[in-house]
Design an enzyme around this catalytic site. Structure first.
Site, PDB file in Angstrom:
ATOM      1  N   ALA A 610       8.904  -1.686   7.768  1.00  0.00           N
ATOM      2  CA  ALA A 610      10.247  -1.810   7.165  1.00  0.00           C
ATOM      3  C   ALA A 610      10.558  -3.276   6.863  1.00  0.00           C
ATOM      4  O   ALA A 610       9.876  -3.888   6.037  1.00  0.00           O
ATOM      5  CB  ALA A 610      11.300  -1.178   8.067  1.00  0.00           C
ATOM      6  N   LYS A 681      -0.317   3.096   6.506  1.00  0.00           N
ATOM      7  CA  LYS A 681       0.069   1.734   6.909  1.00  0.00           C
ATOM      8  C   LYS A 681      -1.124   0.919   7.411  1.00  0.00           C
ATOM      9  O   LYS A 681      -1.292  -0.244   7.040  1.00  0.00           O
ATOM     10  CB  LYS A 681       1.160   1.810   7.979  1.00  0.00           C
TER      11      LYS A 681
END
Length: 814
Positions: A610, A681
């Site tokens: 994030a 990720k």
């Protein structure tokens, strides 16, 4: 004595003429010559009328009626009823004379330059008569003088050459003898030594005023128009353009040549030699100081005084091996163009003498190509010279300033600014005086180029970023709120001006060319057009703004597939959508390559962690020469939240539902819980470390039962969690018995990657990871035992939005 010239917009109607009278009255006892244009738009109507008449089209009478109505209504608004008849009688008589000429053109079915000059002159003759009569009715000491009786020319109709000796003598005698304080003179019109009506061509009324000012040795020439002086750029194209208070004759000449419409180049010439100041003023804002034009007073001032452009330009290129070392090629080329009456606006030639390139107006291209190919027919036939090559749909932009020659690096800044905005330069020219640097570009890039250059040279280094936001759900909404909150701070402290030009959700999209108000964007979006990924890009391309940034807040494959098209158009991409960077390795590398090739940043910090600076930290390690040996990480804020919240007193179903409602998971929580999101990720981190790896290469030790993994819908997925509650409780119980905590861990080492649920013992860096936090351990050659650690909130709409915001700021600081 002063000479004041009022253009067509200044005398377009009765209200404007009254404003002109107020300006004239403010000079009180000073002697004035007032030069006026035709009522705004009337000259074009007369030319249109004449064209139709010469084609035997009766429609000319309709336009003639419009011209008559304009003048009669103006008279009726200016004069009281008892004074109208005399003025109207003269106006109608003059209109009848013009009608007779038009009837002649209709009967013979053609027009001539001589007839055109005589006919088009009536616009100024009518306006000057009405204005002089109005001034007189208001009690001013006024007379009128026909410009044909003052300015003497040759018989080159349409653009006559002034006989200054005769003109100066005539003007001097008349104005020395007149007792009137104010003399109204029609601009544009003149007469030849043989007595024919002639005109002074484009900008003729300005030229008339300059001729009269020079002939009478006026103390000042004032040009009254609809803008407050000469601007640093065209204010219709560059909103931040500002008036220039003082420039030199040379600078004004350069700017006017390159399209500054407030003054025409011939205007400057007659007053320049006598040092008569020119002032550009605004009829509708007479209190504004405007622009003063004199001999160079900018010895220590700004280097660049203005940015201008000429639209409608084409490049003609003549090249071939037979040109090298052959004298006279350029002479023949320019003679050919001269014989055709074609003006050359830009010249550039390679030092090899292999080619020569000239810029001309678009409307002259066909004539020029035919003439040049005929002139060089022998050389073309002998293959010594190639047929002329034409490039159209171009424009010239120019930096202008007297002091440019004494400052290094201006050309570099100019071309660097254009290059950063993907504005391709087709040709470059610079005079020996270095007062002007010109570049030829595509006409579609003019607005972007002017704004980018203006930002570079005039706007106190405030950089404007134009944002186009796709996806305004949880993350997108918070992102827009953060921009709205920080906008003033960014402008003041970072010199960044953020504008949201376009937004879209899955149903509607909205564009506002001057920026969307962030106070009521939701309501405005509801009235937008249907959303289309293709149309969204097409609209951004059509706007062609500098520093354009596409922001993807979606999880859409279709949107991610469009990144290449954005980058190819020099549009930066900022995304929290992981699909593109975790897609095929070839696509990932292609996007990175396009970013470099088109100088369009491609940033995706929020793909991992994030708002945490994980990717940014990794990039700095790599560029500084470090090498990553191993990565261990907890990369799912949603899974960390789930396993930090789940215990024997809760149900796994309820905890996952809560994570979804709070925005920790993707809209489809299966992506998070299946481990796919974590796989993406760690894949991105491995690739950013310089490794070639595909998502299929990553081992996924999933903790979900097979039924949950294969659930066809989100609803059935949640039902399966209820069914397998005992399985999840058993996982939790085993970890507690070992004094461990459950964490979903990703690892990359020696070219291999894996993800899965692990039992983390007390004392491990991951053990005390709370809430939705993420943590990444970078083991590198410089950090072999004690890793570099990045830790913090790794999920949630607010922190994701802040990560996107941070990428925007990074682009602003490039």
């Amino acid at each position: 004595m002063k000479v004041l010239k009022f253009g067509g917009t200044s005398v377009a109607n009765a209200a404007n003429i009254k404003q002109v009278k107020q300006i004239i009255s403010s000079f009180e006892t000073e002697k004035l010559i007032v030069v006026v244009s035709a009522l705004g738009g009337v000259t074009d109507l007369i030319l249109q009328c004449l064209d139709l008449a010469s084609k035997n089209e009766l429609g000319y009478k309709t336009i003639l009626g419009q011209i008559e109505d304009r003048h009669i209504s103006t008279v009726k608004e200016l004069f009281p009823l008892q004074q109208q008849s005399t003025v109207l009688s003269s106006v109608k008589h003059t209109l009848n004379e013009m009608e007779t000429l038009l009837e002649g053109a209709f009967l013979i079915g053609e027009t001539t330059p001589r007839l055109s000059d005589k006919t088009v002159s009536y616009g100024e003759l009518l306006s000057s008569f009405i204005i002089a009569a109005y001034f007189k009715s208001e009690g001013l000491s006024v007379g009128s003088k026909n410009g044909r009786e003052l300015i003497i020319t040759d018989d080159q109709f349409g653009n006559a050459n002034v006989d200054f000796k005769l003109t100066n003598a005539t003007c001097k005698k008349y104005f020395e003898d007149t007792d009137n304080l104010i003399t109204v003179v029609p601009g544009f019109v003149s007469s030849s030594t043989s007595g024919n009506a002639t005109t002074l061509g484009r900008g003729g009324s300005d030229y008339t005023a300059a001729i009269l000012a020079a002939a009478t040795n006026a103390s000042e020439l004032q040009i009254w128009t609809d803008v407050s002086g000469m601007f640093t750029a065209n204010p219709k194209l560059v909103k931040q353009a500002k008036s220039v208070p003082h420039i030199s004759y040379e600078e004004a000449m350069e700017l006017s040549h390159f399209g500054a419409k407030v003054i025409y180049p011939p205007t400057i010439q007659p007053v320049w030699s006598k040092g008569i100041p020119i002032v550009i003023k605004n009829t509708f804002a007479p209190q504004d100081s405007g622009t003063l034009i004199t001999r160079n007073q900018n010895r220590q001032g700004k280097t660049v005084r203005g940015i201008s452009h000429v639209a409608g330009t084409s490049l003609l290129s003549l090249e071939g091996p037979g040109m090298v070392g052959v004298p006279g090629i350029s002479k023949r080329l320019f003679e050919t163009l001269s014989f055709q009456g074609i003006s050359v606006v830009l010249i550039t030639q390679a030092s090899s003498e292999h080619s020569i390139c000239v810029g001309i107006a678009d409307e002259d291209v066909d004539k020029a190509v035919t003439a040049i190919n005929q002139a060089f027919a022998f050389e073309i036939g002998a293959k010594k010279v190639n047929p002329v090559v034409v490039e159209s749909d171009l424009a010239i932009i120019a930096l202008v300033g007297d002091n440019m020659k004494s400052h290094q690096g201006l050309s570099g800044r100019m071309f660097s600014t254009l290059g950063k905005n993907n504005v391709n330069i087709r040709a470059i020219a610079q005079g020996a005086s270095e007062r002007n640097i010109s570049a030829v570009i595509k006409k579609e890039d003019v607005k972007k180029a002017l704004n980018a250059l203006h930002e570079t040279f005039f706007e106190e280094n405030i950089k404007q970023l134009n944002l186009f936001v796709m996806g305004v759900g949880n993350v997108g909404t918070r992102f827009l709120a953060q921009i709205d909150q920080q906008r003033k701070y960014l402008k003041k402290e970072l010199k960044l001006n953020l504008r949201v030009i376009g937004i879209a959700n899955s149903r509607k999209m909205l564009f506002e060319e001057n920026g969307i108000s962030l106070d009521n964007w939701r309501a405005a979006l509801e009235h937008g057009s249907p959303t289309s990924v293709e149309e969204f890009l097409k609209k951004i391309r059509a706007l062609n703004y500098r520093n354009s940034i596409f922001v993807d807040n979606t999880a859409s494959t279709a949107v991610a597939s469009s990144y290449a098209d954005y980058l190819k158009n020099n549009i930066a991409v900022v995304t929290c959508n992981k699909i593109a960077c975790s897609s095929d390795y070839e696509n990932y590398i292609r996007l990175k390559a396009l970013s470099k090739e088109y100088n369009a940043p491609f940033l995706f910090e929020t793909n991992v962690g994030a708002g945490l600076p994980i990717i940014d930290t990794l990039k700095h390690l790599i560029v500084s020469g470090d090498r990553v040996k191993k990565i261990q990480a907890v990369l799912s804020g949603s899974l960390n939240f789930v396993f930090n919240t789940f215990n024997e007193q809760t149900t796994f179903h309820d905890v996952v539902k809560e994570a979804q409602e709070q925005g920790y998971t993707e809209p489809d929580p299966r992506i998070d819980l299946s481990g796919v999101d974590v796989m993406r990720k760690i894949l991105i981190l491995a690739r950013e470390s310089g490794n070639v790896i595909a998502i299929e290469d990553i081992k996924n030790n999933s903790f979900l039962p097979e039924e949950s993994l294969k659930a066809p819908t989100i609803e059935t997925f949640f039902e399966s969690l209820k069914t397998h509650e005992a399985t999840f409780q058993n996982l939790y119980k085993k970890a507690v018995e070992k004094h461990s905590r459950l964490k979903y861990v990703a690892q990359f080492e020696e070219g291999e990657a894996k993800v899965g649920l692990e039992e983390i013992p007390v004392g491990h860096d991951f053990y005390n990871l709370e809430g939705s936090d993420n943590i990444v351990l970078f083991f590198t050659e410089r950090y072999p035992k004690q890793p570099l650690i990045v830790k913090g909130a790794g999920a949630g709409a607010e922190v994701t939005a802040s990560g996107i915001f941070a990428d925007i700021i990074r682009i602003g600081n490039f």
